[in-house]
Motif scaffolding. Sequence first.
Motif, PDB file in Angstrom:
ATOM      1  N   ALA A  95      44.259  28.298  98.162  1.00 19.73           N
ATOM      2  CA  ALA A  95      42.840  28.463  97.849  1.00 19.73           C
ATOM      3  C   ALA A  95      41.957  27.977  98.994  1.00 19.73           C
ATOM      4  CB  ALA A  95      42.505  27.715  96.562  1.00 19.73           C
ATOM      5  N   LEU A  96      42.339  26.859  99.605  1.00 15.45           N
ATOM      6  CA  LEU A  96      41.570  26.353 100.745  1.00 15.45           C
ATOM      7  C   LEU A  96      41.642  27.317 101.928  1.00 15.45           C
ATOM      8  CD1 LEU A  96      42.566  22.580 100.551  1.00 15.45           C
ATOM      9  CD2 LEU A  96      40.235  23.493 100.349  1.00 15.45           C
ATOM     10  N   LEU A  97      42.830  27.826 102.220  1.00 11.05           N
ATOM     11  CA  LEU A  97      42.993  28.747 103.346  1.00 11.05           C
ATOM     12  C   LEU A  97      42.221  30.041 103.110  1.00 11.05           C
ATOM     13  CD1 LEU A  97      46.827  28.279 103.983  1.00 11.05           C
ATOM     14  CD2 LEU A  97      44.964  27.519 105.479  1.00 11.05           C
ATOM     15  N   ILE A  98      42.357  30.612 101.929  1.00 12.45           N
ATOM     16  CA  ILE A  98      41.673  31.874 101.619  1.00 12.45           C
ATOM     17  C   ILE A  98      40.159  31.680 101.616  1.00 12.45           C
ATOM     18  CG2 ILE A  98      41.275  33.560  99.779  1.00 12.45           C
ATOM     19  CD1 ILE A  98      44.250  33.195  99.025  1.00 12.45           C
ATOM     20  N   GLY A  99      39.699  30.592 101.013  1.00 11.50           N
ATOM     21  CA  GLY A  99      38.261  30.346 100.975  1.00 11.50           C
ATOM     22  C   GLY A  99      37.670  30.152 102.360  1.00 11.50           C
ATOM     23  N   ALA A 100      38.330  29.349 103.189  1.00 15.41           N
ATOM     24  CA  ALA A 100      37.817  29.109 104.542  1.00 15.41           C
ATOM     25  C   ALA A 100      37.844  30.373 105.382  1.00 15.41           C
ATOM     26  CB  ALA A 100      38.643  28.010 105.211  1.00 15.41           C
ATOM     27  N   ALA A 101      38.889  31.173 105.250  1.00 15.41           N
ATOM     28  CA  ALA A 101      38.968  32.430 106.012  1.00 15.41           C
ATOM     29  C   ALA A 101      37.830  33.361 105.649  1.00 15.41           C
ATOM     30  CB  ALA A 101      40.315  33.109 105.749  1.00 15.41           C
ATOM     31  N   GLN A 102      37.485  33.442 104.369  1.00 13.83           N
ATOM     32  CA  GLN A 102      36.374  34.303 103.956  1.00 13.83           C
ATOM     33  C   GLN A 102      35.047  33.801 104.513  1.00 13.83           C
ATOM     34  OE1 GLN A 102      36.710  35.611  99.577  1.00 13.83           O
ATOM     35  NE2 GLN A 102      38.153  33.909  99.769  1.00 13.83           N
ATOM     36  N   ILE A 103      34.850  32.489 104.450  1.00 13.98           N
ATOM     37  CA  ILE A 103      33.589  31.916 104.923  1.00 13.98           C
ATOM     38  C   ILE A 103      33.402  32.146 106.416  1.00 13.98           C
ATOM     39  CG2 ILE A 103      32.443  29.694 105.367  1.00 13.98           C
ATOM     40  CD1 ILE A 103      33.675  28.740 102.668  1.00 13.98           C
ATOM     41  N   LEU A 104      34.477  32.015 107.190  1.00 10.78           N
ATOM     42  CA  LEU A 104      34.352  32.000 108.643  1.00 10.78           C
ATOM     43  C   LEU A 104      34.520  33.368 109.304  1.00 10.78           C
ATOM     44  CD1 LEU A 104      36.382  28.733 109.164  1.00 10.78           C
ATOM     45  CD2 LEU A 104      33.917  29.000 109.490  1.00 10.78           C
ATOM     46  N   TRP A 105      35.325  34.259 108.709  1.00 15.88           N
ATOM     47  CA  TRP A 105      35.634  35.500 109.419  1.00 15.88           C
ATOM     48  C   TRP A 105      35.470  36.775 108.604  1.00 15.88           C
ATOM     49  CZ3 TRP A 105      39.426  31.423 110.134  1.00 15.88           C
ATOM     50  CH2 TRP A 105      39.294  30.779 111.372  1.00 15.88           C
ATOM     51  N   MET A 106      35.101  36.664 107.351  1.00 18.07           N
ATOM     52  CA  MET A 106      35.001  37.864 106.530  1.00 18.07           C
ATOM     53  C   MET A 106      33.584  38.015 105.975  1.00 18.07           C
ATOM     54  SD  MET A 106      38.679  37.761 104.527  1.00 18.07           S
ATOM     55  CE  MET A 106      38.331  39.268 103.625  1.00 18.07           C
ATOM     56  N   ASP A 107      33.237  39.249 105.659  1.00 19.83           N
ATOM     57  CA  ASP A 107      31.901  39.560 105.152  1.00 19.83           C
ATOM     58  C   ASP A 107      31.848  39.289 103.648  1.00 19.83           C
ATOM     59  OD1 ASP A 107      29.322  40.427 105.042  1.00 19.83           O
ATOM     60  OD2 ASP A 107      29.820  42.562 104.954  1.00 19.83           O
ATOM     61  N   VAL A 108      32.008  38.019 103.303  1.00 24.24           N
ATOM     62  CA  VAL A 108      31.974  37.576 101.907  1.00 24.24           C
ATOM     63  C   VAL A 108      30.938  36.460 101.813  1.00 24.24           C
ATOM     64  CG1 VAL A 108      33.286  36.489 100.033  1.00 24.24           C
ATOM     65  CG2 VAL A 108      34.399  38.155 101.537  1.00 24.24           C
ATOM     66  N   PRO A 109      30.009  36.530 100.860  1.00 29.24           N
ATOM     67  CA  PRO A 109      29.025  35.444 100.722  1.00 29.24           C
ATOM     68  C   PRO A 109      29.710  34.094 100.517  1.00 29.24           C
ATOM     69  CG  PRO A 109      28.392  37.343  99.384  1.00 29.24           C
ATOM     70  CD  PRO A 109      29.784  37.615  99.892  1.00 29.24           C
ATOM     71  N   ASP A 110      29.172  33.061 101.144  1.00 30.57           N
ATOM     72  CA  ASP A 110      29.793  31.744 101.055  1.00 30.57           C
ATOM     73  C   ASP A 110      29.958  31.283  99.613  1.00 30.57           C
ATOM     74  OD1 ASP A 110      29.804  31.786 103.775  1.00 30.57           O
ATOM     75  OD2 ASP A 110      28.241  30.263 104.053  1.00 30.57           O
ATOM     76  N   HIS A 111      28.920  31.514  98.792  1.00 32.89           N
ATOM     77  CA  HIS A 111      28.985  31.020  97.413  1.00 32.89           C
ATOM     78  C   HIS A 111      30.103  31.701  96.633  1.00 32.89           C
ATOM     79  CE1 HIS A 111      27.232  34.597  95.424  1.00 32.89           C
ATOM     80  NE2 HIS A 111      26.525  34.712  96.533  1.00 32.89           N
ATOM     81  N   ALA A 112      30.353  32.987  96.921  1.00 38.14           N
ATOM     82  CA  ALA A 112      31.427  33.703  96.240  1.00 38.14           C
ATOM     83  C   ALA A 112      32.791  33.189  96.696  1.00 38.14           C
ATOM     84  CB  ALA A 112      31.312  35.203  96.502  1.00 38.14           C
ATOM     85  N   ALA A 113      32.923  32.941  98.001  1.00 38.46           N
ATOM     86  CA  ALA A 113      34.189  32.427  98.527  1.00 38.46           C
ATOM     87  C   ALA A 113      34.521  31.070  97.913  1.00 38.46           C
ATOM     88  CB  ALA A 113      34.117  32.321 100.050  1.00 38.46           C
ATOM     89  N   VAL A 114      33.507  30.209  97.776  1.00 44.03           N
ATOM     90  CA  VAL A 114      33.730  28.888  97.202  1.00 44.03           C
ATOM     91  C   VAL A 114      34.041  28.984  95.718  1.00 44.03           C
ATOM     92  CG1 VAL A 114      32.683  26.642  96.718  1.00 44.03           C
ATOM     93  CG2 VAL A 114      32.253  27.764  98.923  1.00 44.03           C
TER      94      VAL A 114
END
Length: 452
Positions: A95-114
């Motif tokens: 969950a930490l790896l997937i969430g951080a990857a979305q926040i830093l390199w993917m077009d996913v809103p931060d709040h959704a990734a968290v």
Amino acid sequence: MPAQRFARPSEVPGLAARRVAADILDGVLHRRRTLDDQLDGAAAHPALKSLADRDRALMRRMVATVLRRLGTLGALLARLLDRGVPTDAPRAQSALLIGAAQILWMDVPDHAAVDLSVRLVQSDRRAAKYAGLVNAVLRRCAREGRAIIDELKPQALDIPPWMLQRWTAHYGEATAREMALALAHEPSLDVTVKSDPAQWAARLHGEVLPTGTVRTLLSGSVTMLPGFGEGQWWVQDAAAALPTRLFGDVSGKRIADLCAAPGGKTAQLALAGARVTAIDRSPARVARLRENLARLALPAETIVADAVEWQGDAQGNGEGFDGVLVDAPCTSTGTIRRHPDVAWLRQESDFTALTTLQQRLLRKAVTLLKPGGTLVYCTCSLEPEEGEQVIAALLSSESSLRRAPIEAGEVAGLASIITAGGDLRTLPCHLPNEDPRLGGLDGFYAARLVRL
């Protein structure tokens, strides 16, 4: 083995994709299962069938992004976690790896990734107690992550240290870093077309590379792209399309393609008019090869056999083949840009068994070759043990062979991919482009030998 988790009809949109992504990451990082095994075939994750196309594409991209940036993510999380990543709950790590990857390199809103990462751990019995930790760490990642990454110089972190040391020793520090940087980017889709590359580049919204390969950034299901169903092209990295060129004019010639599946090089040879005998030991892979040839309407004799033990076919009348292609099993380190799990699944101890097999295949190839025939050996490996050293050993033991140096004109004038000894060596940083997604090649080695 953890129980597989399936999509629930009433759950939050996007959570099912992240659940499958977490399972597959756990398979790679903790059970040493390849992405190919988990994404396709009989052993694929059972929940994939219930994912919509959009969620399946998102899941694949999340997994690939984590694996491409795994070294950087590990160093980042070490900065953000006082006691390190929890080791008693793999789902919390995923969950930490997937969430951080979305926040830093993917077009996913931060709040959704968290939010979705927190829900992911909440749904796992062992990881649920870490929900607050995951929430806090990922919120901090959204605030501070990019600045930390700038300090970490990620291009040197996303390759295992032992692998980077080898590349530095063989190619030099500057080139090794360029290679590592190139591997961090999601690659384009490369296709080999039957004819008229310019037309297909236009239809696929891509460009024609100097080698004739069409390169496009189109994504989604390959089978839905124009021309696929009609058999007008097949997926093949531009570097992988080069070795068959080394046979020259093959029209009417008998060519044996050892270790042939899934069949990209077999298709090239058949399209050029060769009479191809394609051999592979895996019945499932040969079935796939036959399906590909049927879609492309290209002829070839296909045989399920261990190439080392194969005694040849009756049609050859004992005369031997005009050419033999040995696309040997290898560590596949040259394909990390397309198969990022390779970097984290391979070990230095893998070389011994593979180089032994490569040598056996080459010795067998020599016995299948007629006098004056051409042997092309290639691997999708960046390691000299599986390329230059294998060929040097063969030439020292087989007096009937000589190297036929490759000239730049045979590979679209790309002199930079020809070694001083006359072999082909492509690197991930070759064929650069202002848009890094449109640059690069798989790492390939190829040598051409002639039987006297």
